[in-house]
Design an enzyme around this catalytic site. Sequence first.
Site, PDB file in Angstrom:
ATOM      1  N   LYS A 299      28.538 -20.069   4.685  1.00  0.00           N
ATOM      2  CA  LYS A 299      29.773 -19.287   4.486  1.00  0.00           C
ATOM      3  C   LYS A 299      30.930 -20.072   5.051  1.00  0.00           C
ATOM      4  O   LYS A 299      30.749 -20.902   5.947  1.00  0.00           O
ATOM      5  CB  LYS A 299      29.670 -17.952   5.242  1.00  0.00           C
TER       6      LYS A 299
ATOM      7  N   GLY B 295      37.449   0.238  -0.890  1.00  0.00           N
ATOM      8  CA  GLY B 295      37.679  -1.170  -1.245  1.00  0.00           C
ATOM      9  C   GLY B 295      37.867  -1.274  -2.738  1.00  0.00           C
ATOM     10  O   GLY B 295      37.026  -0.792  -3.507  1.00  0.00           O
TER      11      GLY B 295
ATOM     12  N   GLY C 279      38.760  -4.314  -4.508  1.00  0.00           N
ATOM     13  CA  GLY C 279      39.004  -5.737  -4.783  1.00  0.00           C
ATOM     14  C   GLY C 279      38.005  -6.290  -5.779  1.00  0.00           C
ATOM     15  O   GLY C 279      37.627  -5.608  -6.738  1.00  0.00           O
ATOM     16  N   ASN C 280      37.554  -7.538  -5.526  1.00  0.00           N
ATOM     17  CA  ASN C 280      36.636  -8.247  -6.431  1.00  0.00           C
ATOM     18  C   ASN C 280      35.390  -7.438  -6.771  1.00  0.00           C
ATOM     19  O   ASN C 280      34.871  -7.516  -7.874  1.00  0.00           O
ATOM     20  CB  ASN C 280      36.143  -9.548  -5.778  1.00  0.00           C
ATOM     21  N   ALA C 281      34.895  -6.673  -5.801  1.00  0.00           N
ATOM     22  CA  ALA C 281      33.655  -5.926  -6.016  1.00  0.00           C
ATOM     23  C   ALA C 281      33.942  -4.449  -6.320  1.00  0.00           C
ATOM     24  O   ALA C 281      33.361  -3.860  -7.227  1.00  0.00           O
ATOM     25  CB  ALA C 281      32.752  -6.041  -4.794  1.00  0.00           C
ATOM     26  N   GLY C 282      34.851  -3.841  -5.554  1.00  0.00           N
ATOM     27  CA  GLY C 282      35.066  -2.393  -5.640  1.00  0.00           C
ATOM     28  C   GLY C 282      35.682  -1.929  -6.950  1.00  0.00           C
ATOM     29  O   GLY C 282      35.233  -0.928  -7.523  1.00  0.00           O
TER      30      GLY C 282
HETATM   31  N1  GLU Z   1      30.608 -14.099  -1.555  1.00  0.00           N
HETATM   32  C1  GLU Z   1      29.524 -13.515  -2.270  1.00  0.00           C
HETATM   33  C2  GLU Z   1      28.501 -12.956  -1.301  1.00  0.00           C
HETATM   34  O1  GLU Z   1      28.804 -12.633  -0.178  1.00  0.00           O
HETATM   35  C3  GLU Z   1      28.933 -14.459  -3.283  1.00  0.00           C
HETATM   36  C4  GLU Z   1      28.373 -15.726  -2.731  1.00  0.00           C
HETATM   37  C5  GLU Z   1      28.002 -16.736  -3.781  1.00  0.00           C
HETATM   38  O2  GLU Z   1      28.140 -16.444  -4.960  1.00  0.00           O
HETATM   39  O3  GLU Z   1      27.589 -17.824  -3.399  1.00  0.00           O
HETATM   40  O4  GLU Z   1      27.369 -12.742  -1.651  1.00  0.00           O
END
Ligand code: GLU
Length: 415
Positions: free
Chosen positions: A105, A217, A219-222
């Site tokens: 990360k 949330g 955003g990208n997921a919510g």
């Molecule tokens: N950021 C996303 C996660 O926390 C995706 C990570 C990725 O696709 O490598 O799972």
Amino acid sequence: MQQTTPFEMAQEQLYACAEILNLEDDVVRILEEPMQQVQVSVPLKMDNGTTRVFPGFRILYNNVLGPAKGGIRFHPEETVDTIKALSAWMTWKCALLNLPLGGGKGGIICNPKELSEHELERLSRAYIDRIWKFIGPEVDILAPDVYTTPEIMAWMMDEYSKISGKNQFGVVTGKPVLVGGSAGRSVATAMGGMYTIREASKELDIDLSKTTIAVQGFGNAGAPAARLSQELFGAEIVAVSDSKGGIYNPDGLNVEQVIEHKAKTKSVINAPNTKTITNSEILELDVDIIIAAALNNVITKENAGNIQAKVLAELANGPTTPEADEILLKNGVHVIPDILCNAGGVTASYFEMVQNRYMFYWTAEEVYQRLDKKMTTAYHEVLYTSKKYGVNMRMGAYVVAVSRVVDAMKLRGWV
Ligand code: GLU
């Protein structure tokens, strides 16, 4: 009293799992800390001619199962501690989904909302200039996370490609489709979550077309999760929220309208026909399902007892503390843990890497079909394991994931 930090939380979860699996001490010593932590200072020439320096990180937690994989966050409150936790969770997530990948990360402590488009591009490129030696398609692969976008991924891939002297699509996933991205990747985290909610509803005998859902949330997921819950299940989305607060209408929100409102005003607040609520109130609403798709540490021992939902789907990373977990278990809330619920993102990222290598691209339908298979298999492995060991779903997920990582370490002679 000081609150548990995300990394302390991640370690606590690992120790609980180690006890269940009776892991040897030396194995735990390897797994309790990241293998590699890179810290850099990222200089950025601002539009006004001054230069600012932002702290950046890339942490590789464990790569026994394959090259590290995980997102990059741009957030003003980012900390090394959070990134360490997130890199650990990526390790377990990839192992749980049986992907040939380890966990990593990264992030930059910055407020992207205060940066211009050009500044954001220069910052993204400068970050790669600092960390390129530590990443690569066979070493560590980046992806989007909180406040990072496909556009940012394209810049990062481009910068790495320039340094390498050749196109390197495989170093970053979550790219725009035209430059090596995968169809379906942008909604994959939400879509994967939908498959796990569908499987949970079968187990709990819930008719999804009659359920009410609140999404913390947007955003990208919510945001895609809210839209997909309506589209796929016919469920009623009664509340959503973002960093500025939440909105509620017991008769249901028009999600498309809320998405448009947010695009115009930068927040969901004051969308037509809604009442404003807080980000903590949204978790305590009388709904069937809560989708937690914001940040970590939002469900704690203080508010866990007030959760009325039957299902808590963790689309964010680390929304629930271990103490809150115990309360939820006692109250019979079915938690779909983060490393399972939000694994659709990294699974589609893995598919993107495969397509990059083959230079042969799949349709969105093919991606969803493969994703469904992966998520459904993982869901049932977790459910089966949690029942077998008499533990909650999170520990079930940990047992499956950590066992795989430990077996691989033994096979490779690390312990
Ligand atoms: N950021 C996303 C996660 O926390 C995706 C990570 C990725 O696709 O490598 O799972």
